[in-house]
Design an enzyme around this catalytic site. Structure first.
Site: not given
Length: 456
Positions: A154, A161, A170, A227, A229, A261, A265, A268, A272, A281, A285, A399
């Site tokens: 992936d 994104h 951040r 997600e 994709e 996918d 959250r 993760q 992560y 994850k 999928t 998002e």
């Protein structure tokens, strides 16, 4: 249709906008499966539980194993099993054997099918007995995972994104990590948990830790997300120690699917660091069942976004590396009568292309195998994409709700921050041609409650 062995001519002949089929449902301009598409998949139906290769046309599936037995469909050379005996590549549980025969065979089969299904072709159209054997209604078929998938990778290739996520967690002024504009970021996923559209997805349990918690807890994911994709399947593999250039990468790609996918959250966020996603994850999928060939997508190829700084040489050279592919996400609560469209965007915005992803994947000598699946990463577009619509252009609830801070109105008096049990999520995608569309069908998954934890 004039015969030609030139691959460019074959593609041009099978994707002409003026082509029509004697299958009436293929000509209405709204179907995902006009004669210009002819995607491949694996199916069974009530008359035969034998899995075999089919091609979608309008509301129907063409059974390639049935056509092969009548010799209306042939392949340029014979396939053999491990003992050297002839075998059918169409009476199989996956596409791997057929796809392993290479691009010349893929194009030959598409060309033959295009000719057989064209409006002026009588061989199949006027043979009622053969049609009964070789044509199956999609509504009466069960679709299966199209490939035996040796490996799944992936990527993280949408600048929009990555910028959104970086801004959320951040400094917005430095949303992208220093390497993001230099390298297609990716991670090796879990091929064993790739499932076909329609397979229920169970909410995962896992470790979660909120900022003020002294230690993590274990339990059901509280921030389950999608997600949006796409994925592409490897059709021509590479050997260990070799590389694939961006310029020639398309020669190794068989086709594309829609891909969800699913992402936990909260799990993760805790797990992560420092090696990336793991259990957040690996639980599921979902992919769409029909694989749309790169040949069918040729008329919709576009230049990818301008890249600054210019990538290193091994990532350059691909022409028209993007695809003008419309994408949508729909959410249907369990008690609702219909779904609400929550996102609309386009794959053409992707910063890193499929060619660059594959070139980078093999740049260190990693080998690829037929059936390997590569996910694009979440496809998000600029805000202007959604101007004048109720749906946003971002491919995740993370998002769309800005990590739950801005609840999303989905109608029926309900809002969503993240996915709830019983919600059904549907991904749709299509390329718009002149009077026809080349689509992918639906990529659907419904969320089941997490397994109950054993009493301590």
């Amino acid at each position: 249709m004039n015969a030609s062995n030139n691959p460019v001519d074959v593609v041009a002949q099978t994707t002409r906008s003026d082509l029509k089929s004697w299958v009436s449902s293929a000509n209405d301009g709204t179907t995902d499966f006009p004669i210009q598409n002819l995607p491949f998949g694996i199916f069974t139906n009530r008359d035969s539980q034998v899995t075999r290769v089919g091609v979608a046309i309008g509301d129907w599936i063409v059974d390639l194993a049935a056509l092969e037995t009548t010799r209306l469909l042939t392949i340029p050379y014979s396939a053999v099993d491990n003992d050297g005996n002839p075998k059918s590549v169409f009476r199989q549980k996956q596409l791997n054997d057929f796809v392993s025969m290479g691009p010349a065979v893929w194009r030959s089969v598409r060309s033959q099918l295009s000719a057989l299904l064209s409006e002026d072709s009588a061989e199949l159209r006027d043979n009622a007995q053969l049609r009964e054997r070789a044509m199956v209604r999609q509504s009466e078929a069960v679709m299966h995972l199209p490939f035996d998938i040796p490996g799944y990778t992936d990527f993280y290739s949408s600048r929009e994104h990555a910028t959104n996520v970086g801004s959320m967690f951040r400094d917005p002024r430095n949303a992208l990590m220093p390497n993001w504009l230099e390298i297609p970021i990716g991670y090796n996923g879990r091929a064993s948990s790739v499932v076909v559209s329609g397979t229920p997805v169970r909410r995962p349990n896992g470790q979660r830790k909120e900022p003020d918690d002294a230690r993590p807890t274990y339990g059901p994911c509280q921030r389950l997300d999608i997600e949006l994709e796409t994925g592409f399947f490897i059709g021509v593999g590479s050997t260990l120690g070799s590389t694939i250039s961006a310029k020639t990468a398309d020669e190794h790609i068989f086709g594309m699917v829609l891909l969800n996918d699913w992402s936990a959250r909260d799990i993760q966020q805790w797990e992560y660091q420092p090696l990336g996603p793991f259990n957040s994850k690996g639980f599921a999928t979902t992919i769409s069942p029909w694989v749309v060939t790169m040949d069918a997508l040729t008329p919709f190829r576009v230049e990818q976004p301008v890249q600054e700084p210019q990538p290193l040489a091994y990532l350059c050279g691909a022409e028209r590396a993007g695809v003008d592919l419309n994408l949508e996400v729909r959410l249907k609560p369990q008690a609702a009568e219909s779904a609400t469209t929550i996102a609309r965007t386009n794959f053409k915005h992707m910063y890193w292309s499929m060619a660059q992803q594959l070139a980078h994947h093999t740049s260190g000598g990693c080998n690829t195998r037929v059936g390997d699946l590569m996910g694009s990463g979440t496809v998000s577009g600029p805000e202007s994409d959604s101007a004048g619509t109720d749906a946003g252009s971002f491919g995740s609830l993370l998002e769309l709700t800005w990590n739950g801070q801005k609840p999303l109105d989905i109608g029926y008096g309900q809002v969503r921050r993240f996915i709830e049990d019983g919600d059904e999520l549907t991904l749709l995608g299509w390329c718009q041609g002149d009077g026809y569309r080349v689509g992918f069908g639906a990529c659907v998954g419904k969320i089941l409650p997490a397994l109950e934890l054993a009493a301590e």
